[in-house]
Scaffold this motif. Structure first.
Motif, PDB file in Angstrom:
ATOM      1  N   ASN A   1      -7.394  35.496   0.063  1.00  0.00           N
ATOM      2  CA  ASN A   1      -7.041  34.128   0.439  1.00  0.00           C
ATOM      3  C   ASN A   1      -6.360  34.053   1.809  1.00  0.00           C
ATOM      4  OD1 ASN A   1      -8.057  33.252  -1.961  1.00  0.00           O
ATOM      5  ND2 ASN A   1      -6.066  33.226  -3.004  1.00  0.00           N
ATOM      6  N   ASN A   2      -5.972  35.183   2.374  1.00  0.00           N
ATOM      7  CA  ASN A   2      -5.248  35.212   3.647  1.00  0.00           C
ATOM      8  C   ASN A   2      -6.161  35.449   4.838  1.00  0.00           C
ATOM      9  OD1 ASN A   2      -2.872  34.809   2.324  1.00  0.00           O
ATOM     10  ND2 ASN A   2      -2.360  36.983   2.202  1.00  0.00           N
ATOM     11  N   LYS A   3      -7.423  35.119   4.753  1.00  0.00           N
ATOM     12  CA  LYS A   3      -8.352  35.334   5.862  1.00  0.00           C
ATOM     13  C   LYS A   3      -8.063  34.345   6.987  1.00  0.00           C
ATOM     14  CE  LYS A   3     -12.422  37.378   3.826  1.00  0.00           C
ATOM     15  NZ  LYS A   3     -13.852  37.226   3.641  1.00  0.00           N
ATOM     16  N   VAL A   4      -8.181  34.834   8.192  1.00  0.00           N
ATOM     17  CA  VAL A   4      -8.033  33.990   9.372  1.00  0.00           C
ATOM     18  C   VAL A   4      -9.424  33.636   9.854  1.00  0.00           C
ATOM     19  CG1 VAL A   4      -7.180  33.918  11.739  1.00  0.00           C
ATOM     20  CG2 VAL A   4      -5.889  35.141   9.981  1.00  0.00           C
ATOM     21  N   LYS A   5      -9.640  32.338  10.069  1.00  0.00           N
ATOM     22  CA  LYS A   5     -10.950  31.920  10.548  1.00  0.00           C
ATOM     23  C   LYS A   5     -11.048  32.233  12.031  1.00  0.00           C
ATOM     24  CE  LYS A   5     -11.742  28.391   7.196  1.00  0.00           C
ATOM     25  NZ  LYS A   5     -12.850  27.608   6.819  1.00  0.00           N
ATOM     26  N   ALA A   6     -12.166  32.826  12.415  1.00  0.00           N
ATOM     27  CA  ALA A   6     -12.377  33.196  13.818  1.00  0.00           C
ATOM     28  C   ALA A   6     -13.869  33.243  14.091  1.00  0.00           C
ATOM     29  CB  ALA A   6     -11.741  34.550  14.094  1.00  0.00           C
ATOM     30  N   PHE A   7     -14.211  33.345  15.369  1.00  0.00           N
ATOM     31  CA  PHE A   7     -15.613  33.472  15.766  1.00  0.00           C
ATOM     32  C   PHE A   7     -16.001  34.940  15.724  1.00  0.00           C
ATOM     33  CE2 PHE A   7     -14.126  29.683  18.062  1.00  0.00           C
ATOM     34  CZ  PHE A   7     -15.017  28.760  17.544  1.00  0.00           C
ATOM     35  N   ASN A   8     -17.252  35.179  15.379  1.00  0.00           N
ATOM     36  CA  ASN A   8     -17.694  36.565  15.403  1.00  0.00           C
ATOM     37  C   ASN A   8     -18.254  36.889  16.792  1.00  0.00           C
ATOM     38  OD1 ASN A   8     -20.385  35.704  15.529  1.00  0.00           O
ATOM     39  ND2 ASN A   8     -20.646  35.817  13.306  1.00  0.00           N
ATOM     40  N   LEU A   9     -18.582  38.120  17.009  1.00  0.00           N
ATOM     41  CA  LEU A   9     -19.024  38.588  18.323  1.00  0.00           C
ATOM     42  C   LEU A   9     -20.314  37.906  18.772  1.00  0.00           C
ATOM     43  CD1 LEU A   9     -18.582  40.508  20.681  1.00  0.00           C
ATOM     44  CD2 LEU A   9     -19.878  42.232  19.422  1.00  0.00           C
ATOM     45  N   GLN A  10     -21.238  37.699  17.873  1.00  0.00           N
ATOM     46  CA  GLN A  10     -22.514  37.066  18.231  1.00  0.00           C
ATOM     47  C   GLN A  10     -22.296  35.628  18.712  1.00  0.00           C
ATOM     48  OE1 GLN A  10     -24.499  37.612  14.533  1.00  0.00           O
ATOM     49  NE2 GLN A  10     -25.511  39.526  15.177  1.00  0.00           N
ATOM     50  N   GLU A  11     -21.442  34.898  18.052  1.00  0.00           N
ATOM     51  CA  GLU A  11     -21.162  33.525  18.459  1.00  0.00           C
ATOM     52  C   GLU A  11     -20.519  33.485  19.841  1.00  0.00           C
ATOM     53  OE1 GLU A  11     -20.373  31.485  14.088  1.00  0.00           O
ATOM     54  OE2 GLU A  11     -18.738  32.520  15.111  1.00  0.00           O
ATOM     55  N   MET A  12     -19.600  34.406  20.109  1.00  0.00           N
ATOM     56  CA  MET A  12     -18.953  34.463  21.418  1.00  0.00           C
ATOM     57  C   MET A  12     -19.959  34.805  22.513  1.00  0.00           C
ATOM     58  SD  MET A  12     -15.868  33.544  21.077  1.00  0.00           S
ATOM     59  CE  MET A  12     -15.172  34.026  22.617  1.00  0.00           C
ATOM     60  N   LEU A  13     -20.875  35.731  22.265  1.00  0.00           N
ATOM     61  CA  LEU A  13     -21.877  36.105  23.262  1.00  0.00           C
ATOM     62  C   LEU A  13     -22.829  34.950  23.559  1.00  0.00           C
ATOM     63  CD1 LEU A  13     -22.688  39.782  22.236  1.00  0.00           C
ATOM     64  CD2 LEU A  13     -21.426  38.990  24.243  1.00  0.00           C
ATOM     65  N   ILE A  14     -23.183  34.189  22.545  1.00  0.00           N
ATOM     66  CA  ILE A  14     -24.068  33.028  22.755  1.00  0.00           C
ATOM     67  C   ILE A  14     -23.370  31.989  23.622  1.00  0.00           C
ATOM     68  CG2 ILE A  14     -25.147  31.071  21.582  1.00  0.00           C
ATOM     69  CD1 ILE A  14     -25.801  33.034  19.272  1.00  0.00           C
ATOM     70  N   VAL A  15     -22.101  31.724  23.358  1.00  0.00           N
ATOM     71  CA  VAL A  15     -21.342  30.762  24.159  1.00  0.00           C
ATOM     72  C   VAL A  15     -21.240  31.238  25.613  1.00  0.00           C
ATOM     73  CG1 VAL A  15     -19.046  29.763  24.508  1.00  0.00           C
ATOM     74  CG2 VAL A  15     -20.065  29.799  22.228  1.00  0.00           C
ATOM     75  N   LEU A  16     -20.961  32.519  25.819  1.00  0.00           N
ATOM     76  CA  LEU A  16     -20.874  33.048  27.188  1.00  0.00           C
ATOM     77  C   LEU A  16     -22.219  32.974  27.903  1.00  0.00           C
ATOM     78  CD1 LEU A  16     -18.523  36.121  26.688  1.00  0.00           C
ATOM     79  CD2 LEU A  16     -18.010  33.971  27.847  1.00  0.00           C
ATOM     80  N   ALA A  17     -23.303  33.219  27.200  1.00  0.00           N
ATOM     81  CA  ALA A  17     -24.630  33.116  27.808  1.00  0.00           C
ATOM     82  C   ALA A  17     -24.920  31.676  28.216  1.00  0.00           C
ATOM     83  CB  ALA A  17     -25.691  33.622  26.834  1.00  0.00           C
ATOM     84  N   ILE A  18     -24.565  30.723  27.401  1.00  0.00           N
ATOM     85  CA  ILE A  18     -24.781  29.304  27.733  1.00  0.00           C
ATOM     86  C   ILE A  18     -23.953  28.909  28.951  1.00  0.00           C
ATOM     87  CG2 ILE A  18     -24.388  26.943  26.924  1.00  0.00           C
ATOM     88  CD1 ILE A  18     -25.170  27.976  24.103  1.00  0.00           C
ATOM     89  N   ILE A  19     -22.705  29.344  29.007  1.00  0.00           N
ATOM     90  CA  ILE A  19     -21.858  29.047  30.168  1.00  0.00           C
ATOM     91  C   ILE A  19     -22.449  29.667  31.436  1.00  0.00           C
ATOM     92  CG2 ILE A  19     -19.596  29.512  31.212  1.00  0.00           C
ATOM     93  CD1 ILE A  19     -18.404  29.198  28.385  1.00  0.00           C
ATOM     94  N   GLY A  20     -22.946  30.891  31.340  1.00  0.00           N
ATOM     95  CA  GLY A  20     -23.575  31.556  32.483  1.00  0.00           C
ATOM     96  C   GLY A  20     -24.792  30.803  32.979  1.00  0.00           C
TER      97      GLY A  20
END
Length: 138
Positions: free
Chosen positions: A8-27
Motif C-alpha cells: 500500500n506504500n507505493k509511490v506513483k511515478a513514471f517509468n523509463l519508457q514514458e520518460m523517453l517518449i516525452v523526451l523524444a517528443i520534446i526533441g
C-alpha cells in the motif's frame, strides 16, 4: 500495534519508457522550432556588437575631445576588447579599428562564429557619426 502492508506504500511515478517518449517528443518539437528561432538568436547576438561598437565610439569621441584626433589604438582610448569564444571568452565578435584620422574613424566588429551555419559571418561597423551599420548580414 498496527501492521502496515508494504504494498500500500507505493509511490506513483513514471517509468523509463514514458520518460523517453516525452523526451523524444520534446526533441522533435525543438527541431521543428529551431529554424524559425535562428533569426531571433542572430539578432540577439548582434546586440553585443552594437553595444561594444557604441562603447568604442564613446571612447573615441572622448579621445578626440582631449587630443583633437581619433586613435588607431585601443590602448590609447582605454578600451579592452572582450575575449572571444575562440579564446575561451564569451564574446562572439572580434573588434578592430580600421581607420582613424583627425576628423574620422571607423571600427569594425566581425563575428568569430557562424550563427546560423550558412558560411556567412556577421559584420558591423561604426564611424564618427555613432550609428552602427550592419555590413554583412548573417
Amino acid at each position: 500495534m498496527k501492521k502496515t502492508n508494504r504494498r500500500n506504500n507505493k509511490v506513483k511515478a513514471f517509468n523509463l519508457q514514458e520518460m523517453l517518449i516525452v523526451l523524444a517528443i520534446i526533441g522533435i518539437l525543438l527541431l521543428i522550432a529551431m529554424p524559425s528561432l535562428m533569426p531571433l538568436i542572430t539578432k540577439a547576438k548582434s546586440t553585443e556588437a552594437q553595444l561594444q561598437l557604441k562603447a568604442i565610439y564613446n571612447m573615441q569621441t572622448t579621445h578626440r575631445y582631449m587630443y583633437s584626433k581619433y586613435s588607431m589604438d585601443f590602448y590609447e582610448i582605454d578600451y579592452e576588447a572582450p575575449k572571444t569564444v575562440k579564446d575561451n571568452g564569451q564574446a562572439n565578435y572580434r573588434y578592430e579599428i580600421i581607420e582613424a584620422t583627425n576628423n574620422s574613424f571607423k571600427a569594425r566588429a566581425e563575428a568569430v562564429t557562424d550563427f546560423d551555419g550558412d558560411g556567412i559571418y556577421n559584420v558591423w561597423e561604426i564611424d564618427q557619426n555613432g550609428n552602427p551599420k550592419q555590413i554583412v548580414k548573417d
